[in-house]
Write a protein that holds these residues in place. Structure first.
Motif, mmCIF file in Angstrom:
data_model
loop_
_atom_site.group_PDB
_atom_site.id
_atom_site.type_symbol
_atom_site.label_atom_id
_atom_site.label_comp_id
_atom_site.label_asym_id
_atom_site.label_seq_id
_atom_site.Cartn_x
_atom_site.Cartn_y
_atom_site.Cartn_z
ATOM 1 N N ILE A 12 15.503 7.656 7.030
ATOM 2 C CA ILE A 12 16.583 7.267 6.118
ATOM 3 C C ILE A 12 16.450 7.966 4.770
ATOM 4 N N PHE A 13 15.198 8.071 4.295
ATOM 5 C CA PHE A 13 14.952 8.726 3.008
ATOM 6 C C PHE A 13 14.367 10.114 3.214
ATOM 7 N N VAL A 18 17.817 12.549 0.250
ATOM 8 C CA VAL A 18 17.471 12.139 -1.113
ATOM 9 C C VAL A 18 17.953 13.187 -2.121
ATOM 10 N N SER A 19 17.843 14.453 -1.747
ATOM 11 C CA SER A 19 18.324 15.525 -2.621
ATOM 12 C C SER A 19 19.833 15.413 -2.827
ATOM 13 N N ALA A 136 8.104 14.694 -3.062
ATOM 14 C CA ALA A 136 8.701 15.605 -4.034
ATOM 15 C C ALA A 136 10.161 15.255 -4.294
ATOM 16 N N SER A 137 10.905 14.945 -3.240
ATOM 17 C CA SER A 137 12.319 14.612 -3.425
ATOM 18 C C SER A 137 12.482 13.300 -4.192
ATOM 19 N N LEU A 166 11.314 2.262 -3.967
ATOM 20 C CA LEU A 166 11.594 3.109 -2.809
ATOM 21 C C LEU A 166 10.537 4.199 -2.651
ATOM 22 N N SER A 167 10.095 4.749 -3.776
ATOM 23 C CA SER A 167 9.047 5.775 -3.730
ATOM 24 C C SER A 167 7.780 5.203 -3.112
ATOM 25 N N GLY A 168 7.422 3.991 -3.541
ATOM 26 C CA GLY A 168 6.239 3.354 -2.974
ATOM 27 C C GLY A 168 6.396 3.077 -1.491
#
Length: 199
Positions: A12-13, A18-19, A136-137, A166-168
């Protein structure tokens, strides 16, 4: 976290999606684009950049998988990542060169240039060490929100909190799947954060 959930979160991500989310937010958060560009041009820019960067990258990866050039769509081996990274980088360079000939908003050109620099950095590092493009994104997305929080009047604290969560979640999924180790995730996230924010 189970394996199915981890795979779902990673899909999904995906960095390509994400970009594109970062590009969409660029048009929503910055007045020069949100109010200064007609809707038909926004649709054109979003469609054009989605096709030339996201869609081309996805088609390439699926083609490499179907022809057996890569073992899986997640491309665990850093050698498998070189061609997709290179092609996507070249597409960003092509877009910058092509759109700079027209009356394209400078902020949009800056986003394209930042994408090209980010991919070039990741491509160069990938020759020696695999880093996480997922991280990175997400670092790029968080960096964009930080810049927008400084330069716009919008209260972006909820969006920043969500981006951090979300990053975590995504990085935890990549660790659970053993796609990356902690150092690869930190390097991907922090290096792009540095490029976008300059800090």
């Amino acid at each position: 976290m189970n394996r199915g959930l981890a795979y779902s979160v990673s899909a999904i991500f995906h960095p390509v999606l994400v970009s594109f989310l970062s590009l969409f937010l660029l048009f929503q958060l910055f007045p020069a684009l949100s109010h200064g560009v007609p809707n038909r041009l926004k649709v054109y820019y979003l469609s054009y950049l989605f096709i030339t960067t996201a869609l081309v990258s996805l088609i390439l990866v699926f083609s490499l998988r179907l022809t057996g050039r890569i073992k899986s769509l997640s491309m665990e081996d850093k050698e498998e990542r070189k061609l997709p990274y290179l092609v996507t980088f070249l597409m960003f360079v092509f877009n910058y060169y092509n759109l700079s000939k027209y009356s394209v908003p400078p902020l949009l050109l800056s986003w394209i240039l930042a994408g090209a620099v980010t991919l070039l950095l990741i491509l160069m590092v990938n020759f020696f060490y695999k880093i996480s493009l997922h991280a990175a994104s997400l670092g790029s997305l968080l960096g964009l929100l930080c810049v927008a929080a400084i330069h716009t009047s919008n209260d972006l604290r909820p969006a920043l909190a969500l981006a951090i969560l979300l990053s975590g979640l995504v990085c935890s999924s990549r660790l659970f799947l053993k796609a990356h180790d902690t150092a690869q995730l930190y390097l991907g996230f922090c290096s792009v954060e540095f490029i976008v924010t300059g800090k």
